[in-house]
Motif scaffolding. Structure first.
Motif, mmCIF file in Angstrom:
data_model
loop_
_atom_site.group_PDB
_atom_site.id
_atom_site.type_symbol
_atom_site.label_atom_id
_atom_site.label_comp_id
_atom_site.label_asym_id
_atom_site.label_seq_id
_atom_site.Cartn_x
_atom_site.Cartn_y
_atom_site.Cartn_z
ATOM 1 N N GLY A 73 0.814 -1.209 0.000
ATOM 2 C CA GLY A 73 0.000 0.000 0.000
ATOM 3 C C GLY A 73 0.850 1.262 0.000
ATOM 4 N N GLY A 74 0.165 2.385 -0.017
ATOM 5 C CA GLY A 74 0.828 3.676 -0.081
ATOM 6 C C GLY A 74 1.715 3.982 1.118
ATOM 7 N N TRP A 75 1.248 3.644 2.325
ATOM 8 C CA TRP A 75 2.067 3.920 3.509
ATOM 9 C C TRP A 75 3.359 3.112 3.475
ATOM 10 C CZ3 TRP A 75 0.656 8.277 4.859
ATOM 11 C CH2 TRP A 75 -0.658 8.637 5.171
ATOM 12 N N GLU A 76 3.236 1.830 3.113
ATOM 13 C CA GLU A 76 4.432 0.988 3.035
ATOM 14 C C GLU A 76 5.391 1.513 1.969
ATOM 15 O OE1 GLU A 76 1.069 -1.487 4.615
ATOM 16 O OE2 GLU A 76 1.299 -0.253 2.836
ATOM 17 N N PHE A 77 4.829 1.958 0.859
ATOM 18 C CA PHE A 77 5.655 2.531 -0.210
ATOM 19 C C PHE A 77 6.406 3.765 0.297
ATOM 20 C CE2 PHE A 77 6.104 5.748 -3.500
ATOM 21 C CZ PHE A 77 6.891 5.073 -4.421
ATOM 22 N N LEU A 78 5.705 4.655 0.967
ATOM 23 C CA LEU A 78 6.347 5.867 1.486
ATOM 24 C C LEU A 78 7.404 5.528 2.534
ATOM 25 C CD1 LEU A 78 3.247 8.218 1.714
ATOM 26 C CD2 LEU A 78 5.187 8.462 0.149
ATOM 27 N N ASP A 79 7.136 4.520 3.358
ATOM 28 C CA ASP A 79 8.128 4.081 4.337
ATOM 29 C C ASP A 79 9.390 3.561 3.643
ATOM 30 O OD1 ASP A 79 6.493 4.752 6.486
ATOM 31 O OD2 ASP A 79 5.733 2.697 6.757
ATOM 32 N N GLU A 80 9.209 2.761 2.601
ATOM 33 C CA GLU A 80 10.350 2.238 1.843
ATOM 34 C C GLU A 80 11.140 3.373 1.195
ATOM 35 O OE1 GLU A 80 11.688 -0.982 1.040
ATOM 36 O OE2 GLU A 80 10.569 -1.507 2.836
ATOM 37 N N MET A 81 10.436 4.318 0.606
ATOM 38 C CA MET A 81 11.113 5.466 -0.022
ATOM 39 C C MET A 81 11.951 6.223 1.002
ATOM 40 S SD MET A 81 8.683 7.350 -2.809
ATOM 41 C CE MET A 81 9.966 8.451 -3.326
ATOM 42 N N THR A 82 11.391 6.401 2.192
ATOM 43 C CA THR A 82 12.087 7.140 3.242
ATOM 44 C C THR A 82 13.258 6.327 3.781
ATOM 45 O OG1 THR A 82 10.013 8.224 3.846
ATOM 46 C CG2 THR A 82 11.787 8.295 5.458
ATOM 47 N N GLU A 83 12.990 5.069 4.106
ATOM 48 C CA GLU A 83 14.007 4.205 4.712
ATOM 49 C C GLU A 83 15.205 3.983 3.793
ATOM 50 O OE1 GLU A 83 14.259 -0.412 6.140
ATOM 51 O OE2 GLU A 83 12.411 0.678 6.574
ATOM 52 N N HIS A 84 14.960 3.876 2.502
ATOM 53 C CA HIS A 84 16.042 3.614 1.547
ATOM 54 C C HIS A 84 16.484 4.870 0.800
ATOM 55 C CE1 HIS A 84 14.421 -0.455 2.303
ATOM 56 N NE2 HIS A 84 15.713 -0.706 2.366
ATOM 57 N N ASN A 85 16.125 6.017 1.332
ATOM 58 C CA ASN A 85 16.604 7.317 0.856
ATOM 59 C C ASN A 85 16.404 7.548 -0.650
ATOM 60 O OD1 ASN A 85 17.568 9.820 1.467
ATOM 61 N ND2 ASN A 85 19.719 9.256 1.282
ATOM 62 N N TYR A 86 15.234 7.210 -1.138
ATOM 63 C CA TYR A 86 14.927 7.445 -2.553
ATOM 64 C C TYR A 86 14.945 8.937 -2.883
ATOM 65 C CZ TYR A 86 13.661 2.650 -3.721
ATOM 66 O OH TYR A 86 13.696 1.308 -3.976
ATOM 67 N N GLU A 108 -2.700 14.028 8.352
ATOM 68 C CA GLU A 108 -1.601 14.463 9.222
ATOM 69 C C GLU A 108 -0.370 13.580 9.027
ATOM 70 O OE1 GLU A 108 -0.083 17.358 11.222
ATOM 71 O OE2 GLU A 108 -2.173 17.382 10.633
ATOM 72 N N LYS A 109 -0.579 12.278 8.944
ATOM 73 C CA LYS A 109 0.538 11.336 8.749
ATOM 74 C C LYS A 109 1.266 11.612 7.443
ATOM 75 C CE LYS A 109 1.614 6.397 8.541
ATOM 76 N NZ LYS A 109 1.088 5.034 8.659
ATOM 77 N N SER A 110 0.529 11.957 6.403
ATOM 78 C CA SER A 110 1.159 12.206 5.097
ATOM 79 C C SER A 110 2.146 13.371 5.170
ATOM 80 C CB SER A 110 0.098 12.464 4.025
ATOM 81 O OG SER A 110 -0.506 13.723 4.188
ATOM 82 N N LYS A 111 1.896 14.308 6.080
ATOM 83 C CA LYS A 111 2.773 15.473 6.219
ATOM 84 C C LYS A 111 4.136 15.114 6.800
ATOM 85 C CE LYS A 111 -1.083 18.660 6.722
ATOM 86 N NZ LYS A 111 -1.819 19.533 7.627
ATOM 87 N N SER A 112 4.253 13.919 7.378
ATOM 88 C CA SER A 112 5.533 13.515 7.968
ATOM 89 C C SER A 112 6.529 13.011 6.921
ATOM 90 C CB SER A 112 5.311 12.430 9.031
ATOM 91 O OG SER A 112 4.912 11.211 8.429
ATOM 92 N N TYR A 113 6.081 12.836 5.687
ATOM 93 C CA TYR A 113 6.958 12.376 4.610
ATOM 94 C C TYR A 113 7.403 13.585 3.785
ATOM 95 C CZ TYR A 113 5.175 7.742 5.752
ATOM 96 O OH TYR A 113 4.835 6.585 6.401
ATOM 97 N N PRO A 114 8.713 13.803 3.689
ATOM 98 C CA PRO A 114 9.205 15.014 3.012
ATOM 99 C C PRO A 114 8.857 15.092 1.523
ATOM 100 C CG PRO A 114 11.032 13.550 3.570
ATOM 101 C CD PRO A 114 9.805 12.977 4.202
ATOM 102 N N MET A 115 8.626 13.936 0.885
ATOM 103 C CA MET A 115 8.336 13.961 -0.551
ATOM 104 C C MET A 115 6.862 14.203 -0.855
ATOM 105 S SD MET A 115 8.322 10.746 0.762
ATOM 106 C CE MET A 115 9.962 10.155 0.737
#
Length: 134
Positions: A73-86, A108-115
């Motif tokens: 899902g989208g949250w897991e995707f965003l976590d992977e992008m963040t964790e692996h510095n995409y 609110e959670k979406s705002k925690s992802y810089p991308m």
């Protein structure tokens, strides 16, 4: 107008609607599609790893991302992008979360992802695209 965007959603009707609205609005020249977060990561990995040999290949500048998808899902995707510095490899790629949820916690959670640039409710509309034009 964007040169290329990536739409990530598991619903073929949503993808068809997105493509139609984006094309009619002349929002992007090219629209690529991934059916879930895992496919989107594979798409980005192919670019990052240099596996695309076309010298005229255009990097996506914007991604519309659904949250609720099978496989990843989208949250897991965003976590992977963040964790692996995409973000280091794709500094100009911005993500618009496009979801049917209107839960304030998700917004609110979406705002925690810089991308993540914005959180919008489905379906995509011409007015939404107008507000996102660069």
């Amino acid at each position: 107008m964007y040169k290329k965007i990536l739409c990530v959603d598991d619903d073929p009707i949503t993808l068809m609607l997105c493509k139609k609205v984006i094309q009619k609005s002349e929002f992007s020249e090219v629209i690529d599609i991934a059916n879930n977060g895992e496919d989107a990561l594979k798409y980005l990995d192919a670019i990052k790893g240099g596996h695309i040999s076309d010298p005229d290949f255009i990097l996506p500048e914007l991604m519309f991302l659904d949250l609720n998808m099978p496989v990843m899902g989208g949250w897991e995707f965003l976590d992977e992008m963040t964790e692996h510095n995409y973000i280091e490899h794709f500094p100009n790629l911005k993500v618009i979360v496009l979801s049917s949820t209107i839960d304030p916690k998700d917004i609110e959670k979406s705002k925690s992802y810089p991308m993540v640039l914005d959180f919008l409710s489905k379906p995509i509309t011409r007015e939404m695209l107008e507000s996102l034009k660069k």
